[in-house]
Design a protein around this motif. Structure first.
Motif, short mmCIF file in Angstrom:
data_model
loop_
_atom_site.label_atom_id
_atom_site.label_comp_id
_atom_site.label_asym_id
_atom_site.label_seq_id
_atom_site.Cartn_x
_atom_site.Cartn_y
_atom_site.Cartn_z
N THR A 466 39.99 34.95 -26.08
CA THR A 466 38.90 35.85 -25.83
C THR A 466 37.17 35.23 -26.45
OG1 THR A 466 39.57 36.48 -27.60
CG2 THR A 466 40.77 38.04 -26.52
N ILE A 467 37.53 34.18 -26.71
CA ILE A 467 36.28 34.02 -27.14
C ILE A 467 35.21 33.44 -26.36
CG2 ILE A 467 36.72 31.47 -28.05
CD1 ILE A 467 35.11 31.11 -30.29
N ASP A 468 35.12 32.81 -25.95
CA ASP A 468 34.62 32.36 -24.02
C ASP A 468 34.09 33.34 -23.81
OD1 ASP A 468 35.52 30.00 -24.23
OD2 ASP A 468 36.22 30.02 -22.40
N SER A 469 34.31 34.86 -23.93
CA SER A 469 34.17 36.36 -23.10
C SER A 469 33.30 36.70 -24.52
CB SER A 469 35.13 36.92 -22.76
OG SER A 469 35.88 37.66 -23.50
N ARG A 470 33.68 36.59 -25.02
CA ARG A 470 32.62 37.07 -26.26
C ARG A 470 31.45 36.04 -26.29
NH1 ARG A 470 35.18 40.52 -24.87
NH2 ARG A 470 36.44 41.79 -26.36
N ILE A 471 31.22 34.70 -26.42
CA ILE A 471 29.97 34.07 -26.21
C ILE A 471 29.33 34.02 -24.51
CG2 ILE A 471 29.29 31.28 -26.67
CD1 ILE A 471 31.75 31.16 -27.69
N TRP A 472 29.51 34.24 -23.80
CA TRP A 472 29.02 34.05 -22.44
C TRP A 472 29.55 35.12 -21.59
CZ3 TRP A 472 26.05 29.65 -22.87
CH2 TRP A 472 26.96 28.98 -23.87
N PRO A 473 28.68 35.56 -20.97
CA PRO A 473 27.78 35.31 -20.31
C PRO A 473 25.87 35.44 -22.00
CG PRO A 473 27.74 36.75 -19.37
CD PRO A 473 28.97 37.08 -19.80
N ARG A 474 26.16 35.70 -22.88
CA ARG A 474 24.96 36.32 -23.62
C ARG A 474 24.05 35.89 -23.75
NH1 ARG A 474 27.27 40.41 -27.68
NH2 ARG A 474 29.26 39.13 -26.79
N THR A 475 25.23 34.03 -24.55
CA THR A 475 24.60 33.50 -25.39
C THR A 475 23.48 32.48 -23.83
OG1 THR A 475 26.25 32.88 -26.49
CG2 THR A 475 24.88 31.05 -25.79
N ALA A 476 23.39 32.20 -22.68
CA ALA A 476 23.15 32.65 -21.77
C ALA A 476 21.89 33.00 -21.59
CB ALA A 476 23.51 32.14 -20.69
N ALA A 477 21.82 34.54 -22.25
CA ALA A 477 20.06 34.81 -22.00
C ALA A 477 19.71 34.49 -23.51
CB ALA A 477 20.70 36.52 -22.12
N ILE A 478 19.97 34.08 -24.56
CA ILE A 478 19.40 33.60 -25.55
C ILE A 478 18.49 32.17 -25.76
CG2 ILE A 478 19.96 33.05 -27.76
CD1 ILE A 478 22.07 34.76 -28.28
N ALA A 479 19.77 31.57 -25.29
CA ALA A 479 19.40 29.84 -24.02
C ALA A 479 18.28 29.61 -23.44
CB ALA A 479 20.14 29.70 -23.86
N GLU A 480 18.04 31.34 -22.59
CA GLU A 480 16.54 31.18 -21.35
C GLU A 480 14.80 31.66 -22.74
OE1 GLU A 480 15.86 31.82 -17.55
OE2 GLU A 480 15.39 33.96 -18.47
N ARG A 481 16.30 32.47 -23.66
CA ARG A 481 14.97 33.04 -24.25
C ARG A 481 14.34 31.83 -25.21
NH1 ARG A 481 11.88 34.67 -23.24
NH2 ARG A 481 12.91 36.17 -23.00
N LEU A 482 15.05 30.78 -25.73
CA LEU A 482 14.66 29.90 -26.72
C LEU A 482 14.19 28.55 -26.23
CD1 LEU A 482 17.51 30.00 -28.72
CD2 LEU A 482 15.74 30.82 -29.78
N TRP A 483 14.61 28.67 -24.69
CA TRP A 483 13.75 27.42 -23.83
C TRP A 483 12.40 27.69 -22.84
CZ3 TRP A 483 15.87 21.70 -22.75
CH2 TRP A 483 14.99 21.73 -21.86
#
Lengths: 685, 685
Positions: A466-483
């Protein structure tokens, strides 16, 4: 190279139908004028309508004299993904040097191999016209970033594929854009980490923070101290060769790897292996529950530092990164309080409390790290004035702590607000900026101490499945926030850009979509899962710490294979329904009403379908939920259609809503706000 | 221990509705009196109606004084799978020694740790009553086998789970039950191998044959000869540490690992790295196509044997197994013919043909292996009288070769008929017995030379994304053929027993079910895949070597991400339709007619749905196929319903069938025989 990149907000603005947006039509890229880029680049210029079409003759030429291993791998992977996504049999499977392949469609040029260190140049320029793609950067890491942008730019025109004419100049806002994975509470095989590193790179993240030890397990083999492996890992640990393998894999993607050993608290596993390091003389066993526990390293015994030194001496050569994370969180010091020798020591040395005791301990560890030329980092709690100013404070308790650290002259990164294990919405994470809101207390100089942030994947309730579904897609939003630039903050816009890229994570092996069905098949013992899929679209796992109350509902080896584990945050039909309900409440438009009626009809029909299934153990608790949702839907449907409802029905409805409010099997009904909103507007007959 | 196990055919006999059988209802185990055991054990006795129910207090007790690592791991995995499959929160996550846990539900007892060698005892006895499970074996490998049987015995009674009272005595028919994976044509990361090892163990297979080198890549790092890694692998190779990791993983499962280096032909990759070993002085590049190629090691140059010795010297310590496979197939000797020195050498040494030249070469390699105390094995072609009798002949060309080897006193295993890459039906593989048919030419003594067989997963057309669906479930049928008694040969019965176990391969991470949808999502660019799923149920990949004609339609890096890669052998609706058509042709029963009409209706509706999709590159070739199938279905529907059809329509139908006969996009329409059968019975108006 790109010292003066202007931040420019994209010119377009959008009004999007949320349903269309979230359900996602075929390859949204082909249907809208929006470039589906995540994170959004610093500057995007549309040049003209030119299109560079991809066919089997597509070739990549490197203008440098030699090809770095990083570029070799990045271009090869790019070609495989391009071929896989389009189905085009690209004839030339590898990038070539200019000398061997002139006139390629794509030209790459960079100045030097990138170093994996803070503030390394990750900028790139990407220029596309109908004849040529030019990707340039100071470092090959910049090229790796630009290649991901290019792949996101792939457009479809019926059955053909092309890259649209654009000029992009890009560089990150923050130099530290990380994902932490806790491999102690649950262990993740190398392949799980590798595919998530690929996904991180797809969204231009550059730090993998590897939380290697905690109460529940010590996950790396220390040759000089074999009991960590033998007694404190349940056989689930990384060999040093595997660590090197993951670090090398990350390096190819331009991702730094920062190891963490969490000390002196969160250390049960250390004491299972070496109880001589303990503050309390007792029998230690690996922790199976979640929470904050008492076992703590003994800060006054020489053996503690001897073992620590052995661990650090073996770990340091595995992790070339300059930074080394020592954890340091949530040490409540109970066993220190109970230990007379520690108390005597504190008194004698004028150490006034446990926080100072921990500072004493940290300084000893700091010394070991400095001997290896490493910079220490740790969670909020480690900050004391005696620490040197290059130490990085990792803020998990709040932005105030972070600001305090920055004001005190420490470098700092933010994780508060990026706790993806808590199952909060993507929007919440997206809107959490490390610089805080506009009224920041920090001076411009102090702001420079804020390096970025990290999404934290604590893993008490997460397995390899299940880990992939807990990381993605939300972490991509954090990635945009930081980039991306701070001003890029339109959530719906980002969500729209993200969707196709989220889907294409599947090509990197990310299992967040496919494994939902795997779990549901198991839940139903391989019956038809259609009805469970529909139900899952309005159900979300309990948030924050309401799932696994007190940390003792689950043991680390409990099954995470139930309906809740197939559900995810931002349940799509719940969002669609709640949005329509809100809109309808305001404007009473018929289109919204029709949308609502469709959902209400769907849930009734779905319940009929679901009640036909043979009841299994894991299906059983869901049946009343589905039935009550269907009953509620029927009443609201009646009301919406007839604009009337009896007193009896109104009472039933209220009762149903009360029932639906209660968590079932660790899930909550995410369309409840919409249901309640509609119910509250009812007229009684 | 179990020297005198009687072979007893199960008493029940079945008449199963094929549709029910293949579509599979919810956990078939709960719906039938048949035990879903694959491979079927040597002896199964039903004792009474007792049931041992599984709840959170389920515990496992080991009666031995110490727990071998193999047992520790096997019992832990068993408990995780049991918890995951049932959703039961089993409180005690690990097996315990009897001293610490009396009165467990399950008791395990074995005499000694098993050795990973041919003829090791894998037998076990499993006894279940309503109070206790007893699993006993001579070796811990026997216990590993028995645990898989137990898990297959898990029954569901509404929302509860139980093990039914039975006594099982079991041991394999053949000692060599293997799966070969070719990692040269496509490379598979460690995790892909591990999950397939788990799946092998689930069906009691015991040899993983690792085809490490071929024309397309040399997949293991040889430290003393780094060019193999640097020049001959595209960066896709196993480190020696990874080899050890896989071998250790297999060992825990009681699976031997036999390495293969394929020489002197199939050796392009060797010559890319070290052209000084070549028979022809030319420039070598890694082969990207499939087929039989000319590059061949030079059998008369000392450097050839120097490098070979280095490779063997490094490989031997990695593979503790007694056997070492040297390939030896398909050396056509063209470069030997062209090489004047080799020709002179042959003349001088009275070597009359290339076969004898290869024998000369093989004897030199044999010597190296004997120095390491290894037993050589190779494909059919290596057999010459000068070989010692302990050499194993691996038969791929036919059962006659195998019988010849057995008659000559060689040990031998069969792969002819187990070439799962050729996409033949499961039934074909199941009915292929290493002992041949009843009229074997072999004496009883000679028969003892037949050790078993191996499924061979050649990987020209198979990637990490699709390999699981190419191996499973068909390899499970081969596993039963090699384990169970020869008389266990009722295909439909096996298919029925296999289905739930095939599904539960998902819990081992096998992707054969989930990745179909991943591919179809990509094919449609993330549109609704329902219609493609339906179409995939009547489409099969082209068989034998008709896909990838001449070996040059695909390069090794071509995309394997199209519809054909989502299709599989034994397409379920094709089998259902063809079976119904056959039955209807004979008996004209209305139930068969109704079944046929359902399919014909389905394909017409499905076509409407499919034509609504936006056309993508990979979707395009499928649209005419779907449309023609729908048109054909309409005409046959009309005929079936009205019992009449016009001449014009009959002509159209014949034309449609001709069109449907042609392969589209590397697939064939597997329901065509049924369609033709119905069409041939048409009356003309």
């Amino acid at each position: 190279m790109h010292t003066n990149i202007k931040k420019k907000f994209p010119l377009w603005s959008i009004q999007l139908q949320l349903m269309l947006l979230l359900v996602g039509s075929a390859n949204a890229q082909s249907n809208s004028g929006i470039l589906n880029l995540v994170p959004w680049p610093q500057e995007v210029r549309t040049k003209n309508q030119g299109r560079l079409y991809v066919d089997e003759n597509f070739t990549i030429q490197l203008q440098n004299q030699v090809m770095s291993p990083r570029i070799k791998l990045a271009t090869t992977k790019f070609l495989r993904r391009l071929a896989g996504r389009t189905g085009i049999f690209i004839d030339n499977g590898f990038a070539q040097l200019a000398t061997t392949l002139p006139n390629a469609q794509m030209e790459i040029n960079y100045d030097r191999q990138g170093r994996l260190e803070l503030f390394e140049d990750e900028s790139y320029t990407l220029e596309i016209n109908s004849q040529k793609i030019r990707l340039e950067a100071s470092t090959d890491i910049g090229i790796v970033r630009g290649i991901e942008t290019l792949l996101q730019l792939l457009h479809r025109e019926e059955d053909r594929f092309y890259f649209p004419s654009h000029q992009i100049e890009d560089a990150p806002r923050f130099p530290w854009r990380g994902l932490m994975i806790d491999v102690s509470r649950h262990f993740y095989p190398v392949q799980v980490l590798k595919r998530n590193l690929d996904a991180m790179a797809a969204f231009k993240m550059n730090v993998f923070h590897w939380h290697l030890t905690d109460d529940q397990g010590f996950r790396v083999d220390i040759h000089s101290r074999p009991k960590f492996r033998e007694l404190a890992s349940d056989g689930q640990y990384y060999t040093q060769e595997q660590i090197r393998e993951v670090v090398a894999y990350a390096s190819d993607l331009g991702i730094r790897v920062v190891p963490e050993i969490d000390i002196p608290g969160h250390a049960t596993s250390w004491l299972v292996a070496y109880p001589e390091m303990a503050s309390k003389d007792t029998i230690y066993t690996l922790e199976r529950f979640a929470g904050i526990f008492d076992p703590t390293l003994n800060p006054i015994k020489p053996i503690t530092y001897e073992i620590l030194k052995d661990v650090i001496d073996e770990l340091v050569p595995l992790f070339p990164d300059k930074y080394f994370h020592i954890g340091g969180d949530e040490n409540e010091g109970k066993h220190w309080n109970e230990n007379k020798e520690i108390q005597r020591f504190m008194k004698k040395n004028n150490i006034k409390d446990n926080h100072e005791m921990q500072a004493y301990f940290n300084l000893k560890v700091l010394k070991m790290l400095q001997n290896h030329n490493k910079i220490m980092m740790g969670w909020d709690e480690i900050m004391v004035p005696s620490l040197p100013k290059d130490v990085v404070i990792h803020s998990w308790r709040g932005i105030e702590n972070m600001e305090k650290a920055a004001q005190s002259g420490y470098k700092t990164i933010l994780s508060k607000g990026y706790y993806i294990d808590l199952m909060h919405s993507m929007q919440k994470h997206y809107q959490n900026d490390p610089m805080g809101d506009k009224h920041s207390v920090l001076s411009e100089e102090e702001k420079k101490n804020i390096l970025g942030g990290e999404a934290t994947m604590w893993s008490e309730l997460v397995t390899p499945q299940t880990i992939d579904s807990r990381i993605w897609p939300r972490t991509a939003a954090i990635a945009e926030r930081l980039w991306s630039a701070k001003e890029i903050d339109d959530y719906l816009n980002m969500r729209h850009r993200l969707e196709p890229n989220n889907q294409y994570l599947e090509e990197l092996g990310i299992t967040h979509i496919r494994n939902r069905d795997v779990i549901l098949r198991n839940v139903t013992a391989y019956q038809d899962i259609t009805s469970l899929i529909t139900l899952s679209k309005v159900c979300e796992p309990l948030k924050a710490y309401t799932r696994n109350k007190g940390g003792i509902e689950y043991k680390s080896f409990s099954p995470f294979a139930r309906f809740v584990d197939a559900c995810n945050v931002d349940a799509i039909d719940a969002i669609g329904f709640n949005t329509a309900a809100k809109a309808y409440s305001k404007s009473k438009k018929d289109t919204d009403k029709q949308k609502l009626l469709q959902y209400l009809q769907l849930w009734q029909e779905n319940n009929l379908r679901m009640q036909q299934l043979e009841v299994t153990n894991m299906l059983k608790p869901l049946l009343p939920l589905s039935a009550n949702l269907a009953k509620t839907a029927l009443l609201l449907q009646k009301q919406l259609q007839n604009n009337t409802i009896s007193n009896k029905e109104k009472k039933d409805l209220q009762q149903l809503l009360q029932t639906l409010k209660m968590a079932v099997d660790d899930i909550e009904l995410a369309c409840l706000p919409g249901l309640e909103m509609l119910a509250n507007q009812l007229k009684t007959n």
